[in-house]
Design a protein around this motif. Sequence first.
Motif, short mmCIF file in Angstrom:
data_model
loop_
_atom_site.label_atom_id
_atom_site.label_comp_id
_atom_site.label_asym_id
_atom_site.label_seq_id
_atom_site.Cartn_x
_atom_site.Cartn_y
_atom_site.Cartn_z
N ILE A 116 0.80 -1.28 0.09
CA ILE A 116 0.01 -0.03 0.05
C ILE A 116 0.86 1.18 -0.12
O ILE A 116 0.53 2.18 -0.45
N ALA A 117 2.08 1.14 0.76
CA ALA A 117 2.90 2.38 0.91
C ALA A 117 3.31 2.63 -0.65
O ALA A 117 3.63 3.73 -1.08
N ALA A 118 3.97 1.44 -1.31
CA ALA A 118 4.32 1.54 -2.72
C ALA A 118 3.41 2.18 -3.55
O ALA A 118 3.62 2.98 -4.29
N THR A 119 2.05 1.82 -3.34
CA THR A 119 1.22 2.30 -4.38
C THR A 119 0.80 3.89 -3.85
O THR A 119 0.62 4.48 -4.84
N ALA A 120 0.85 4.14 -2.76
CA ALA A 120 0.54 5.72 -2.47
C ALA A 120 1.80 6.39 -2.89
O ALA A 120 1.37 7.85 -2.98
N LEU A 121 2.87 5.98 -2.76
CA LEU A 121 3.86 6.72 -3.37
C LEU A 121 4.04 6.89 -4.98
O LEU A 121 4.42 7.99 -5.47
N VAL A 122 3.96 5.73 -5.59
CA VAL A 122 4.24 5.73 -6.97
C VAL A 122 2.88 6.24 -7.66
O VAL A 122 3.14 7.02 -8.73
N SER A 123 1.57 5.81 -7.52
CA SER A 123 0.56 6.18 -8.40
C SER A 123 0.37 7.64 -8.18
O SER A 123 0.19 8.16 -9.60
N PRO A 124 0.41 8.37 -7.34
CA PRO A 124 0.44 10.01 -7.51
C PRO A 124 1.61 10.38 -8.55
O PRO A 124 0.92 11.37 -9.22
N ALA A 125 2.73 9.94 -8.58
CA ALA A 125 3.62 10.39 -9.54
C ALA A 125 3.32 10.21 -10.82
O ALA A 125 3.49 10.96 -11.90
#
Length: 475
Positions: free
Chosen positions: A92-101
């Motif tokens: 989830i942390a990876a998604t929260a960081l990568v998807s907005p970028a």
Amino acid sequence: MSNHSSFEPTRTPPPASGPPRPERGKFTRGSTMRHILVMSGSSGIGLMAVFLVDFADLYFLGLLGEIEVAAAIGYAGSVLFFTVALGVALSIAATALVSPALGAGKKPRARRRAINALIFAVGAASVLSLVLWLSVPVLLGWLGAEDRAFELASSYLRIVLVATPLLVVGMNCAALLRSVGDAKRAMYVTLSGAIINGLLDPLFIFALGLGVDGAAIASALARTTMALVGLYGVVLVHGLLAYPKPSRFWPDALTIAGVAAPVALTNLATPIANAYVTSSMAPFGVSAVAGWAVLSRLIPVSFAGIFALSGAIGPVLGQNLGAREYARLRHAFLNGVIVVLIYALAVWAILASFHEYIAHAFNARGDAVRVIAFFCVWLSPGFGVLGLLFMSNAAFNNLGRPHYATILNWGRATLGTMLPVSIASQYFGPYGVLAGQVLGGMSFGIIAATACYLYICSLERAAHSAPAPEPAPAE
């Protein structure tokens, strides 16, 4: 303003002139309901396969004819839930960081965050698996495991825990693939592990005569497969991992930890709550614990769609957050609520109709049969409502408010699980344990969905009144 009579907003076309905008993520355009259904469907197939293999583990081991085997898997599952919770938190942390970028059209930033999130995840998983491996006797003692069940659970955990870092690699790669919108390859990660596990289970358990140890070895090899398939999609297909640079890791690690720590704390509440339920079942005998062990495998299989939605909705929300499409956030969340409730009703109808066949398939006897029937007929729709909490937690994690999810999930684990379970079990025995868990969870599901919707509405109002700063984690 968007059209409030529909769950899909009307977007204003971009101006014809001016410098070209960077390419944004695929979830910033098109039907949010379609994105949710496609992502949830593909993710759900992969999750269903994994949960079915866990279910098959219990089925094959049940053919050995020992009631202690089912109890041992129940105890081991409570410990392994900690590793799965960490893997989910880190993904989830990876998604929260990568998807907005990706939503903002900044792929170099996304690639750097992706590799650093993966390195961070492997390190955290290695530490946790080592701590749990050394603590197996103590943890099983706390859960109430004794004699033969204790020995079998210990042996199973000693093998499976070694492969925990590989499981986390696979889970993180699947999350990164969902972040870029590749639902098909994200499904392949979990599906490949499930296929390998399903093929090797009967071979190791029966043909080689390894029993519980054979099931553990099959699970470890399945986790290895997941990691390899996931890395293939992330590295070779999408080129989503930048070359790691130590000088860039540590600044990013602070940002990653800022998201991962509250998310991990959020997800650790669930295994603690489940461990409390397991220990609360123990005084009512091995048969009651065996019934709970069957339910602990039945619930993920039955509600795989809700678990998949919790993971699938994150990239949709994250990309639209990065693109500042706040109306789409609201519509996506409302569509998610609709999917959860319809899915819960459908699962209830199936479980209530087939609970006798389920109990028979796993050679359940005595209290185990009654515990399974009570959940399927009376409590299963309540677990669907609890799914609103899982979805809302995923939304908060991807909207830059992970501490909201932490508060809600720990509230559910304590006030929504421990308190009602401890009270209801005194009056209604093992049935009270289940009822207290589900009814307490339902209340927090409703509270979480309401709070998340109000927060999204506040973002939308701010966007109409003044330019709002991005609430996602800082660069």
